[in-house]
Write a protein that holds these residues in place. Structure first.
Motif, PDB file in Angstrom:
ATOM      1  N   HIS A  95       0.830  -1.207   0.000  1.00 46.26           N
ATOM      2  CA  HIS A  95       0.000   0.000   0.000  1.00 46.26           C
ATOM      3  C   HIS A  95       0.861   1.252   0.000  1.00 46.26           C
ATOM      4  CE1 HIS A  95      -3.871  -2.018   0.866  1.00 46.26           C
ATOM      5  NE2 HIS A  95      -4.407  -0.841   0.609  1.00 46.26           N
ATOM      6  N   GLU A 100       0.765   4.006  -2.990  1.00 51.13           N
ATOM      7  CA  GLU A 100       0.172   5.294  -2.645  1.00 51.13           C
ATOM      8  C   GLU A 100       1.122   6.450  -2.926  1.00 51.13           C
ATOM      9  OE1 GLU A 100      -0.775   4.542   1.381  1.00 51.13           O
ATOM     10  OE2 GLU A 100      -2.595   3.427   0.934  1.00 51.13           O
ATOM     11  N   GLU A 121      -3.062   8.896   0.199  1.00 52.06           N
ATOM     12  CA  GLU A 121      -3.256   8.732   1.645  1.00 52.06           C
ATOM     13  C   GLU A 121      -3.926   9.968   2.244  1.00 52.06           C
ATOM     14  OE1 GLU A 121      -0.321   5.909   3.895  1.00 52.06           O
ATOM     15  OE2 GLU A 121       0.847   7.474   2.911  1.00 52.06           O
ATOM     16  N   ASP A 168      -6.863   6.008  -0.292  1.00 44.93           N
ATOM     17  CA  ASP A 168      -5.580   5.654  -0.903  1.00 44.93           C
ATOM     18  C   ASP A 168      -5.191   6.624  -2.015  1.00 44.93           C
ATOM     19  OD1 ASP A 168      -5.340   3.538   0.810  1.00 44.93           O
ATOM     20  OD2 ASP A 168      -5.937   2.014  -0.628  1.00 44.93           O
ATOM     21  N   ASP A 207      -9.198   2.594  -4.146  1.00 44.12           N
ATOM     22  CA  ASP A 207      -8.742   1.944  -2.921  1.00 44.12           C
ATOM     23  C   ASP A 207      -7.975   0.691  -3.332  1.00 44.12           C
ATOM     24  OD1 ASP A 207      -8.799   2.106  -0.036  1.00 44.12           O
ATOM     25  OD2 ASP A 207      -9.943   0.241  -0.064  1.00 44.12           O
TER      26      ASP A 207
END
Length: 204
Positions: A11, A15, A78, A102, A116
């Protein structure tokens, strides 16, 4: 690491990925930063992490979704948010929505896309369908938060599945969100009135 920690690292990389980042930068900087967030700082850890996650990162970097994101007029990664949904319903206090989106970007046509990332490892179309159904309300509420805070009209929202490199859109039209809103209002008005908590939180 545990599966959720690998998901966290992936992630973090996706991101923070930007249009001018090449593979070397991703390996030497983004991956290093992401691993440090879970307490891993050695070169050996970076080598092992790239062997495990590199293919998924490269797939996203080459995806149409990432290319579209890079062309956005404004991009947030984020993005933390907090918005109020319902207030003073039968003296139950306030229902708040808070979380972290995200990716969200404003396209050249003046509308926005919300994404996401999901690191689920699924094996069947049935599992995929369940994941999409499970997170559709979350994406619809993210769209509401973006419109409320950034004043961007969101007409696309979806899940990017890192395991397969697939992007799956969820219903994000006004009618779909209105239906969700009505269901939430019904649940909220039926909430336990004896609760001493004055503020309820959803997707915290």
């Amino acid at each position: 690491m545990e599966a959720y920690e690998w998901g966290h690292v992936l992630h973090r990389v996706l991101e923070h990925l930007q249009s001018d980042h090449d593979l070397e930068y991703v390996r030497e900087h983004l991956l290093k930063m992401a691993l440090a967030s879970v307490g891993l700082t050695s070169q050996e850890a970076r080598v092992f992490a790239w062997e495990k996650l590199g293919a998924e990162i490269v797939t996203y970097m080459n995806s149409d979704l990432h290319k579209e994101c890079c062309q956005g007029k404004r991009i947030y990664s984020e993005m933390p948010f907090a918005v109020r949904l319902f207030e003073d319903v039968q003296e139950r206090g306030t229902l708040s929505l808070n979380g972290v989106i995200d990716k969200v970007w404003l396209r050249a046509d003046g509308k926005a896309t919300v994404v996401d990332f999901k690191t689920h490892k699924y094996k069947s179309a049935t599992q995929v369908k369940r994941i999409v159904e499970k997170y559709t309300p979350q994406l619809q509420l993210y769209a509401y938060a973006v419109e409320k805070l950034l004043h961007w009209r969101v007409d696309r929202a979806g899940l990017y599945m890192t395991a397969t490199g697939s992007y799956m859109e969820v219903p994000c039209d006004l009618q779909a969100r209105e239906n969700l809103w009505k269901k939430m209002q019904i649940l909220w008005t039926k909430a336990d009135s004896r609760s001493e908590e004055k503020e309820k939180r959803l997707f915290s």
